[in-house]
Design a protein around this motif. Sequence first.
Motif, PDB file in Angstrom:
ATOM      1  N   GLY A 177      -5.149 -28.199 -36.904  1.00 53.34           N
ATOM      2  CA  GLY A 177      -6.795 -28.539 -37.894  1.00 53.34           C
ATOM      3  C   GLY A 177      -6.684 -28.329 -39.279  1.00 53.34           C
ATOM      4  N   GLY A 178      -5.749 -28.428 -40.353  1.00 56.44           N
ATOM      5  CA  GLY A 178      -5.732 -28.574 -41.730  1.00 56.44           C
ATOM      6  C   GLY A 178      -6.845 -28.782 -41.869  1.00 56.44           C
ATOM      7  N   GLY A 179      -7.296 -29.866 -41.677  1.00 58.09           N
ATOM      8  CA  GLY A 179      -8.456 -31.031 -42.704  1.00 58.09           C
ATOM      9  C   GLY A 179      -7.970 -31.418 -43.811  1.00 58.09           C
ATOM     10  N   SER A 180      -9.011 -31.234 -44.829  1.00 57.82           N
ATOM     11  CA  SER A 180      -7.922 -31.884 -46.468  1.00 57.82           C
ATOM     12  C   SER A 180      -7.460 -31.147 -46.852  1.00 57.82           C
ATOM     13  N   GLY A 181      -6.645 -29.799 -46.306  1.00 54.90           N
ATOM     14  CA  GLY A 181      -5.099 -29.418 -46.465  1.00 54.90           C
ATOM     15  C   GLY A 181      -5.595 -28.648 -48.021  1.00 54.90           C
ATOM     16  N   GLY A 182      -6.606 -28.502 -48.028  1.00 52.87           N
ATOM     17  CA  GLY A 182      -6.439 -27.485 -49.254  1.00 52.87           C
ATOM     18  C   GLY A 182      -6.401 -25.896 -49.015  1.00 52.87           C
ATOM     19  N   PHE A 183      -6.679 -25.550 -47.829  1.00 55.23           N
ATOM     20  CA  PHE A 183      -5.881 -24.087 -47.250  1.00 55.23           C
ATOM     21  C   PHE A 183      -4.087 -23.670 -47.615  1.00 55.23           C
ATOM     22  N   LEU A 184      -4.177 -25.225 -47.607  1.00 52.00           N
ATOM     23  CA  LEU A 184      -1.824 -25.546 -47.242  1.00 52.00           C
ATOM     24  C   LEU A 184      -1.647 -25.170 -48.013  1.00 52.00           C
ATOM     25  N   ALA A 185      -2.338 -25.666 -49.129  1.00 52.00           N
ATOM     26  CA  ALA A 185      -2.377 -26.206 -50.156  1.00 52.00           C
ATOM     27  C   ALA A 185      -1.790 -24.979 -51.070  1.00 52.00           C
ATOM     28  N   ASP A 186      -3.006 -23.623 -51.148  1.00 52.79           N
ATOM     29  CA  ASP A 186      -3.093 -22.899 -51.477  1.00 52.79           C
ATOM     30  C   ASP A 186      -1.202 -21.959 -51.180  1.00 52.79           C
ATOM     31  N   VAL A 187      -1.523 -22.175 -49.703  1.00 52.37           N
ATOM     32  CA  VAL A 187      -0.080 -20.998 -49.444  1.00 52.37           C
ATOM     33  C   VAL A 187       0.737 -21.791 -49.449  1.00 52.37           C
ATOM     34  N   LEU A 188       1.056 -23.110 -50.164  1.00 51.72           N
ATOM     35  CA  LEU A 188       2.166 -23.382 -51.023  1.00 51.72           C
ATOM     36  C   LEU A 188       3.222 -23.097 -52.160  1.00 51.72           C
ATOM     37  N   ARG A 189       1.326 -22.885 -52.972  1.00 50.56           N
ATOM     38  CA  ARG A 189       1.613 -22.636 -54.067  1.00 50.56           C
ATOM     39  C   ARG A 189       1.670 -21.409 -54.331  1.00 50.56           C
ATOM     40  N   LEU A 205      -7.293 -36.170 -42.514  1.00 51.23           N
ATOM     41  CA  LEU A 205      -6.053 -36.369 -43.310  1.00 51.23           C
ATOM     42  C   LEU A 205      -6.490 -37.113 -45.177  1.00 51.23           C
ATOM     43  N   PRO A 206      -6.218 -36.798 -45.585  1.00 50.11           N
ATOM     44  CA  PRO A 206      -6.056 -37.165 -47.716  1.00 50.11           C
ATOM     45  C   PRO A 206      -5.173 -37.898 -47.845  1.00 50.11           C
ATOM     46  N   GLY A 207      -4.077 -38.447 -47.056  1.00 54.08           N
ATOM     47  CA  GLY A 207      -3.381 -39.110 -47.528  1.00 54.08           C
ATOM     48  C   GLY A 207      -2.471 -39.426 -49.050  1.00 54.08           C
ATOM     49  N   GLU A 208      -2.628 -37.784 -49.550  1.00 55.05           N
ATOM     50  CA  GLU A 208      -1.961 -37.582 -50.367  1.00 55.05           C
ATOM     51  C   GLU A 208      -1.614 -36.107 -50.963  1.00 55.05           C
ATOM     52  N   VAL A 209      -0.493 -36.076 -51.990  1.00 52.75           N
ATOM     53  CA  VAL A 209       0.155 -34.771 -51.842  1.00 52.75           C
ATOM     54  C   VAL A 209      -1.017 -34.155 -52.789  1.00 52.75           C
ATOM     55  N   PRO A 210      -1.493 -32.438 -52.795  1.00 52.83           N
ATOM     56  CA  PRO A 210      -2.494 -31.858 -54.119  1.00 52.83           C
ATOM     57  C   PRO A 210      -1.376 -31.518 -54.934  1.00 52.83           C
ATOM     58  N   GLN A 211      -2.230 -31.342 -56.189  1.00 48.47           N
ATOM     59  CA  GLN A 211      -1.488 -31.103 -57.199  1.00 48.47           C
ATOM     60  C   GLN A 211      -0.939 -29.591 -57.310  1.00 48.47           C
ATOM     61  N   GLY A 212      -0.031 -30.124 -58.175  1.00 48.33           N
ATOM     62  CA  GLY A 212       1.150 -28.518 -58.028  1.00 48.33           C
ATOM     63  C   GLY A 212       2.298 -28.638 -57.291  1.00 48.33           C
ATOM     64  N   ILE A 213       2.304 -29.333 -55.770  1.00 46.53           N
ATOM     65  CA  ILE A 213       3.113 -29.047 -54.784  1.00 46.53           C
ATOM     66  C   ILE A 213       3.710 -30.598 -55.142  1.00 46.53           C
ATOM     67  N   GLU A 214       5.393 -30.166 -54.909  1.00 44.25           N
ATOM     68  CA  GLU A 214       6.517 -31.288 -54.990  1.00 44.25           C
ATOM     69  C   GLU A 214       6.395 -31.976 -53.613  1.00 44.25           C
ATOM     70  N   PRO A 215       6.818 -33.071 -53.996  1.00 43.19           N
ATOM     71  CA  PRO A 215       6.335 -33.824 -52.796  1.00 43.19           C
ATOM     72  C   PRO A 215       7.669 -33.090 -51.474  1.00 43.19           C
ATOM     73  N   HIS A 216       8.201 -33.483 -51.473  1.00 41.48           N
ATOM     74  CA  HIS A 216       9.167 -33.229 -50.355  1.00 41.48           C
ATOM     75  C   HIS A 216       8.777 -31.828 -50.021  1.00 41.48           C
ATOM     76  N   ARG A 217       7.641 -31.258 -50.257  1.00 40.58           N
ATOM     77  CA  ARG A 217       7.672 -29.815 -49.607  1.00 40.58           C
ATOM     78  C   ARG A 217       6.244 -30.426 -48.614  1.00 40.58           C
ATOM     79  N   TRP A 218       5.471 -30.990 -48.482  1.00 39.66           N
ATOM     80  CA  TRP A 218       4.348 -31.722 -48.206  1.00 39.66           C
ATOM     81  C   TRP A 218       4.451 -33.089 -47.066  1.00 39.66           C
ATOM     82  N   THR A 219       4.511 -32.562 -46.160  1.00 41.74           N
ATOM     83  CA  THR A 219       3.837 -33.963 -44.950  1.00 41.74           C
ATOM     84  C   THR A 219       2.403 -33.823 -43.948  1.00 41.74           C
ATOM     85  N   GLU A 220       2.026 -34.516 -43.835  1.00 39.75           N
ATOM     86  CA  GLU A 220       0.585 -35.047 -43.209  1.00 39.75           C
ATOM     87  C   GLU A 220       0.965 -35.970 -41.532  1.00 39.75           C
TER      88      GLU A 220
END
Length: 331
Positions: A177-189, A205-220
């Motif tokens: 239930g992570g919404g737009s993914g801001g929290f998960l992005a903070d965790v991964l950074r 789901l936003p449909g894009e990889v957040p800034q500063g996250i390598e694409p292979h580390r992000w799945t929706e």
Amino acid sequence: MNSPEASAVYLIGEAHAYLRSAALRAVALLGVADHLGDGPRSAEELAHAVGVDAGCLRRVLRLLATTGVFRQEGDGFALTSLGQGLRTDSRYSARRGVVMSTMHTHWASAFELETAVREGVPSFETLFGMPFFDYVASDEKSTVEFHGGMGSFSGAARRLALDEYDFPATGTVVDVGGGSGGFLADVLRGNPGLNGVLFDQAHVLPGEVPQGIEPHRWTEVAGNFFDGVPAADVYLLSYVLHDWDDEACVRILSNLKKTLAPHGRIAVFDAVVGDDDRPDDAKSLDLVMMILVSGRERTADEFEALFGKAGLKLERIVASQGPLSVVEARP
């Protein structure tokens, strides 16, 4: 209070608290704080900048100056350090969170709090004829205000909680239930050895990889947590369990337990209600849950009982400097 008269005056003053919320919503919608970055400005200048009546704006700002959001300087107004949080460019801007917290759905439901208390069901459903999340999904303006505001509402509080919580060095984290993914992005950074899965309904789901996250580390992944969730070493549940009653929470947690790695953990980022009379934001948020949905904020004992029903045990509670704690559960 020293007298019955003073008590009466105080209580009536407290009943006017909704006007401070209304004033905060107005300046957030108008974007007033964004025009005060270079220092104090008169009410006339601000009114011209945002296209409103100067006399009315002055009266609103004058009230908010009593709360520490603005500061009167001669004939003008300036932002305080507290008010900086209303700026759109603030790192953890509260602007959209303020708008979300004062949506018409919340105002109307709060007005009917007595109905919720009398009937034991959310006053929102009595007023709007459907569950809150169904309404939000069906109304475009509410969808934008709610999902946009949730990131703002929870961002700073979750950041404070993240500062206190240690993640494993490697593995897969699923934000349920992570919404737009801001929290998960903070965790991964903050944890470069982890991979992340953002799990929520497709329209969120936003449909894009957040800034500063390598694409292979992000799945929706789109889905419904009542039906099942992707496998994980760590599940994040941020502002999720408080939306639901105990029966629904047990269903969610049981689904997580089925696909959780044997060494895994479930990290619940929620408020934990205190057991004394001190001021407690969790007790206010608990009433928001009462009027909008079937959920609630829970005490430590209530979390422990909830986990037990899902075949989990409460491992620990990690407090933070903000309103959120991390309530950790394991099989």
